[in-house]
Design a protein around this motif. Structure first.
Motif, PDB file in Angstrom:
ATOM      1  N   ILE A  87      -3.655   7.342   7.131  1.00 43.57           N
ATOM      2  CA  ILE A  87      -3.408   5.997   6.608  1.00 43.57           C
ATOM      3  C   ILE A  87      -1.991   5.605   7.031  1.00 43.57           C
ATOM      4  CG2 ILE A  87      -3.271   4.539   4.553  1.00 43.57           C
ATOM      5  CD1 ILE A  87      -6.001   5.630   4.761  1.00 43.57           C
ATOM      6  N   ASP A  88      -1.834   4.457   7.648  1.00 46.79           N
ATOM      7  CA  ASP A  88      -0.502   4.093   8.115  1.00 46.79           C
ATOM      8  C   ASP A  88       0.296   3.421   7.005  1.00 46.79           C
ATOM      9  OD1 ASP A  88      -1.418   1.105  10.038  1.00 46.79           O
ATOM     10  OD2 ASP A  88      -1.321   1.506   7.883  1.00 46.79           O
ATOM     11  N   LEU A  89       1.506   3.039   7.317  1.00 48.79           N
ATOM     12  CA  LEU A  89       2.372   2.476   6.280  1.00 48.79           C
ATOM     13  C   LEU A  89       1.815   1.188   5.694  1.00 48.79           C
ATOM     14  CD1 LEU A  89       6.102   2.950   7.281  1.00 48.79           C
ATOM     15  CD2 LEU A  89       4.941   3.755   5.244  1.00 48.79           C
ATOM     16  N   GLY A  90       1.042   0.460   6.495  1.00 43.94           N
ATOM     17  CA  GLY A  90       0.462  -0.785   5.985  1.00 43.94           C
ATOM     18  C   GLY A  90      -0.755  -0.564   5.113  1.00 43.94           C
ATOM     19  N   GLY A  91      -1.169   0.697   4.966  1.00 38.34           N
ATOM     20  CA  GLY A  91      -2.322   0.974   4.133  1.00 38.34           C
ATOM     21  C   GLY A  91      -3.639   0.916   4.896  1.00 38.34           C
ATOM     22  N   GLN A  92      -3.576   0.801   6.248  1.00 40.20           N
ATOM     23  CA  GLN A  92      -4.797   0.730   7.047  1.00 40.20           C
ATOM     24  C   GLN A  92      -5.198   2.131   7.513  1.00 40.20           C
ATOM     25  OE1 GLN A  92      -6.386  -2.223   7.329  1.00 40.20           O
ATOM     26  NE2 GLN A  92      -4.714  -2.909   6.010  1.00 40.20           N
ATOM     27  N   ALA A  93      -6.522   2.339   7.607  1.00 40.47           N
ATOM     28  CA  ALA A  93      -7.009   3.622   8.098  1.00 40.47           C
ATOM     29  C   ALA A  93      -6.925   3.635   9.617  1.00 40.47           C
ATOM     30  CB  ALA A  93      -8.437   3.861   7.624  1.00 40.47           C
ATOM     31  N   ASP A  94      -5.867   4.139  10.145  1.00 39.46           N
ATOM     32  CA  ASP A  94      -5.674   4.184  11.589  1.00 39.46           C
ATOM     33  C   ASP A  94      -4.919   5.470  11.900  1.00 39.46           C
ATOM     34  OD1 ASP A  94      -4.350   1.862  14.074  1.00 39.46           O
ATOM     35  OD2 ASP A  94      -4.774   4.022  14.176  1.00 39.46           O
ATOM     36  N   ARG A  95      -5.666   6.462  12.410  1.00 38.24           N
ATOM     37  CA  ARG A  95      -5.118   7.791  12.580  1.00 38.24           C
ATOM     38  C   ARG A  95      -3.872   7.778  13.478  1.00 38.24           C
ATOM     39  NH1 ARG A  95      -7.149  12.759  11.165  1.00 38.24           N
ATOM     40  NH2 ARG A  95      -9.001  11.871  10.235  1.00 38.24           N
ATOM     41  N   MET A  96      -3.979   7.022  14.587  1.00 34.33           N
ATOM     42  CA  MET A  96      -2.873   6.984  15.539  1.00 34.33           C
ATOM     43  C   MET A  96      -1.593   6.461  14.897  1.00 34.33           C
ATOM     44  SD  MET A  96      -2.350   7.016  19.161  1.00 34.33           S
ATOM     45  CE  MET A  96      -2.074   5.401  19.820  1.00 34.33           C
ATOM     46  N   ARG A  97      -1.750   5.246  14.360  1.00 36.09           N
ATOM     47  CA  ARG A  97      -0.579   4.591  13.767  1.00 36.09           C
ATOM     48  C   ARG A  97      -0.018   5.414  12.610  1.00 36.09           C
ATOM     49  NH1 ARG A  97      -1.529  -0.945  13.542  1.00 36.09           N
ATOM     50  NH2 ARG A  97      -0.370  -1.091  11.601  1.00 36.09           N
ATOM     51  N   ALA A  98      -0.938   6.032  11.855  1.00 37.54           N
ATOM     52  CA  ALA A  98      -0.501   6.840  10.714  1.00 37.54           C
ATOM     53  C   ALA A  98       0.412   7.956  11.188  1.00 37.54           C
ATOM     54  CB  ALA A  98      -1.712   7.414   9.986  1.00 37.54           C
TER      55      ALA A  98
END
Lengths: 341, 551
Positions: B477-488
């Motif tokens: 989970i990235d800083l924006g709260g989205q489920a995005d493995r890469m960005r996380a």
């Protein structure tokens, strides 16, 4: 000053009352630590204890409450050497107290007005032969705690400051109270307290109503209330005095000594202090009950309060320490029925 | 103006305080400065309260030798403790009151020396008066949300002797006591001071209204003033249901002989709950918990901004502008020489020489704070959460032995949460830890950010923070709260680099089944130790962590 709430009128909290009575019977047990919720009568009980205790005989002008003229320290320059009866001192140690006030310091008034170097005794001097009460003991600043430990251990207050070198006896019983949710007490300080009890607010409505009713009666008409409880308090005082006399004659069977040792080993309580306190407390309990020798029943009664704070700390144990002690007591001494035989 | 309007309550509270300042123990006035509070304090002036503030010196509190006056007069001058002598004391900025001051105030109140009006301006969570003080103050009024139009001027408070006599003569019946005690039980109030103080308030209200008996209305109003703020918002349901047995038979007994005067406690509970808005109640309850956790290090030092440190004995020294003069010690040093110096050097009140100057010194060893940042996500929760909790408990007991402070941050789902503000209380930590649920995504970056924020915050308060992260490292989970493995992963790496730059020396414990290279890299970025623990074995963890903690 108004008289404190009578000790016998405190509803419930039997463990706390018991522990306090036992230290009154044998002050060498070494103090009580009362841990628990707010508004459960901790402070009330300590102040009530003061009124309950028999007066001590002391030199009138002595700042450290010496029993004989010969015991008065030199620096005090005691003028009034009559022997008088005074209530047992109970000294409050407030949280924000400075080291000066605890140990005593240069008497600045005499220094300024007469140019003399004199010692002004502190709280430790006043507490000699009495009680030192610390509310919220777990919030006390570390350096004051260290200082208290040192004095409680040695029974003597040594002041080396401002070019003075002063020592005086400071044998007192520490009574501490506090709320464990606000912070724990260092194990070193815990161990210095002879007994430890936990108090909780009574859950039962009738008991709570009784507490409120008595307190209300005391506040509305203190004189009448005190009169009502005078006899009960006097009986208790008599019982304590009788127990103090009987204490020396209490026999301690070898089997009980072995039981004490077995209990402490099974619990893994550090040091011999626990064993000694357990034995002393059991003896005081026996004396208070009017028995001639210490029995397993006495041990059973006092084991939790004498040992629960000495266990090697398992901070995450779900069951309270008292429960752990009871479990081990049952394992070591056998279940209650067996003891009664 | 309806029944529970704060302004009406404030008026009643003031009249009660005027009637019996010591008996009511005090008033907790929670309000930001403004016309409403000014109105109340202006009305208080009639009672001529002595004003004190949280920074009050010990000399003023205890009384004793008045140094300034003594020096001026050349003979000892004493002053009384500001708390002695009955009447009312008004504490401004009560939210900054230290535990030490609170203890002194409590002592004075218990001894009946004074009543206390505490002006509490608490705004932030975790700010607030020490619990011991809160428990003793009888009455509570919150002046939030009063419209300017509602502010009728408060009449000057005067209590005539007839009312005082009536107050002294009034007594609560057995039923009244029972009703109040039951109300407290239903509201989840443990302290036994609460029903006593409420009872006193009810007596006062009846006396002020000119009645000779206490009515149901008095009890209700007393509950609003003295009990409402002590309750927890949902306690009424939670606490009455478990013990249904005492309730029915007591009401049966009590209602039968006397129906008119007795009032079922449910009504009082309702009245009390209706007095304060639910969000305020919740805040007070939270506050109570936060306070009991954060006040562990005593003396309100963390709130003041820096720990004062342990005072050391004063040293002789020179006044160079930066040093603080220890006046008392300086005078003490000079005192023994006064007669001698007076003989040498003319008429002066005090003969000071530069050699007398004593400088204050403090030992400023700051306390360590261990910030445990715990992964409670689904991947972790399935297998390992219980084990990891066990491991944390072990670390806690070690840090306890070292007298470290501890804070707990949990991250799961999309957010990280501060579960426990810095504390030394094991009881609290244990409770919060046990209550932590598992499941959801792994917002590793959010967890690290929360830890970093806390570390920065407490560093300003004089702590030395260390961050301990326990995770299996699969950030998704990235800083924006989205489920995005890469960005996380990128976000976590970025935050880790910031941590490494500002707060090095932490510890990353890899709780995954296999050592995770990614996590090792993360630890490298954080300039932290990396500790793979494929099986969280308590003793193994202890041995591994001890040298790191000790450094």
């Amino acid at each position: 000053m108004t008289k404190p709430f009578p000790f016998s009128a405190i509803v419930g909290q039997d463990d706390m009352k018991q522990a306090m009575v036992l230290t009154a019977v044998d002050p060498s047990i070494g103090g009580v630590l009362v841990f628990g919720d707010r508004g459960t009568g901790k402070s009330t009980a300590v102040r009530a204890l003061a009124a309950l205790l028999p007066p001590i005989r002391q030199v009138a002008g002595c700042p450290v409450n010496s029993a004989r003229k010969a015991d008065c320290p030199d620096w005090a320059e005691v003028e009034d050497t009559r022997l008088v009866n005074r209530p047992t001192p109970v000294v409050d140690l407030p949280l924000g107290v400075t080291e000066d006030r605890v140990t005593g310091a240069l008497d600045i008034e005499r220094a300024l007005t007469r140019g003399e170097k004199a010692f002004q005794p502190g709280l430790l001097a006043r507490a000699n032969r009495g009680y030192l009460y610390i509310d919220e003991v777990n919030l006390l600043e570390d350096h004051i705690v260290d200082l208290l430990l040192d004095v409680a251990q040695s029974g003597e207050n040594v002041v080396e400051r401002e070019g003075m070198s002063i020592r005086h006896p400071a044998r007192f019983v520490l009574v501490g109270s506090g709320n464990p949710e606000e912070g724990e007490l260092r194990p070193q300080l815990l161990d210095r307290f002879g007994l430890s009890v936990d108090v909780t607010s009574p859950r039962d409505v009738d008991t709570r109503v009784e507490v409120v009713r008595r307190r209300d009666a005391y506040e509305r008409d203190g004189k009448a209330f005190l009169r009502d409880w005078e006899a009960a308090d006097a009986d208790l005082r008599k019982a304590i005095l009788a127990a103090r006399k009987a204490l020396v004659k209490i026999a301690t069977p070898d089997a009980i000594l072995r039981d004490c040792a077995a209990l402490c080993i099974a619990l893994g309580a550090d040091g011999l202090r626990g064993e000694l306190t357990l034995l002393k407390t059991a003896r005081a309990q026996a004396a208070y009950e009017g028995a001639t020798d210490v029995s397993r029943a006495h041990l059973r009664r006092v084991a939790p309060m004498a040992l629960q704070h000495r266990l090697r700390r398992d901070p995450m144990d779900e069951a309270g320490s008292a429960t752990r002690v009871m479990r081990v007591v049952t394992e070591t001494l056998g279940p209650i029925q067996a003891a009664a035989e | 103006m309806n029944d529970g309007h704060p302004w009406g309550l404030a008026r009643d509270a003031l009249r009660l305080i005027a009637l019996d300042p010591v008996g009511m123990a005090g008033l907790w006035l929670r309000a930001r400065p403004g016309p409403a509070r000014d109105g109340v304090t202006a009305a208080l002036e009639a009672l001529s309260p002595r004003r004190i503030h949280p920074g009050l010196s010990d000399e003023a509190l205890d009384g004793g030798l008045d140094l300034a006056a003594t020096l001026a007069a050349g003979a000892p001058r004493y002053r009384d403790s500001i708390l002695a002598g009955g009447g009312l004391v008004c504490l401004a900025m009560a939210e900054r009151c230290s535990a030490a001051l609170a203890a002194r105030l409590c002592q004075a109140m218990d001894a009946g020396h004074c009543g206390l009006v505490a002006l509490d301006e608490a705004a932030e969570e975790g700010e607030g008066m020490p619990l011991a003080l809160r428990d003793r103050l009888g009455l509570f009024v919150a002046l939030d949300g009063i419209a300017l139009a509602d502010l009728a001027p408060l009449a000057p408070i005067a209590v005539d002797p007839a009312t005082r006599t009536r107050y002294a003569d009034l007594a609560l019946t057995e039923d009244d006591h029972r009703t109040l005690v039951e109300t407290c039980a239903a509201l989840g109030i443990d302290s036994l001071r609460a029903p006593l103080l409420a009872g006193r308030a009810a007596r006062g209200l009846a006396a002020l209204a000119g009645r000779d008996a206490i009515s149901a209305r008095d009890l209700q109003r007393a509950a609003m003033l003295a009990l409402a703020h002590r309750g927890s918002p949902a306690a009424d349901e939670a606490d009455t249901t478990p013990d249904p047995t005492p309730e029915p038979d007591t009401t049966d007994q009590d209602d039968a002989p006397e129906t008119a005067a007795s009032l079922p406690s449910e009504l009082l509970v309702e009245a009390a709950l209706a007095t304060l808005p639910q969000d305020l109640l919740a805040r007070l309850a939270d506050d109570r918990q936060a306070r009991s956790a954060s006040s562990a290090h005593g003396s309100g030092a963390a709130i003041r901004g820096n720990r004062r440190g342990r005072p050391l004995a004063s040293r002789p020294g020179r006044l160079d502008g930066s040093a603080r003069l220890d006046v008392t010690a300086t005078l003490r040093a000079a005192a023994p020489w006064q007669t001698l110096r007076a003989a040498q050097g003319g008429k002066r009140l005090v003969h000071l020489r530069p050699s007398d100057f004593r400088i204050r010194r403090f030992d400023q060893k700051s306390d360590r704070l261990l910030i445990f940042t715990l992964d409670a996500s689904g991947s972790q929760a399935m297998a390992r959460l219980a084990e990891v909790k066990g491991a944390i408990e072990l670390l806690l007991s070690q840090s306890y032995a070292r007298r470290d402070h501890v804070a707990l941050i949990g991250f799961r789902g999309t957010v990280a949460e501060l579960l426990l503000p810095p504390t030394r209380s094991l009881v609290q930590t244990k409770r919060r830890l046990a209550a932590l649920p598992g499941g959801g995504g792994t917002p590793l970056a959010a967890g690290l950010t929360a830890a970093l924020d806390l570390a920065r915050q407490v560093a300003g308060q004089g702590f030395t923070p260390s961050i301990v992260v326990l995770t299996d490292g699969r950030a998704n989970i990235d800083l924006g709260g989205q489920a995005d493995r890469m960005r996380a992963g990128q976000d976590a790496a970025r935050v880790a680099r910031v941590i490494g730059a500002t707060r090095p020396g932490g510890l990353v414990i890899d709780t995954g089944r296999r050592a995770n290279a990614q996590l090792q890299e993360l630890a490298g970025r954080m300039a932290a130790h990396y500790l793979p623990l494929p099986r969280v074995d308590a003793s193994q963890l202890g041995t591994a962590v001890r040298p790191i903690l000790a450094s």
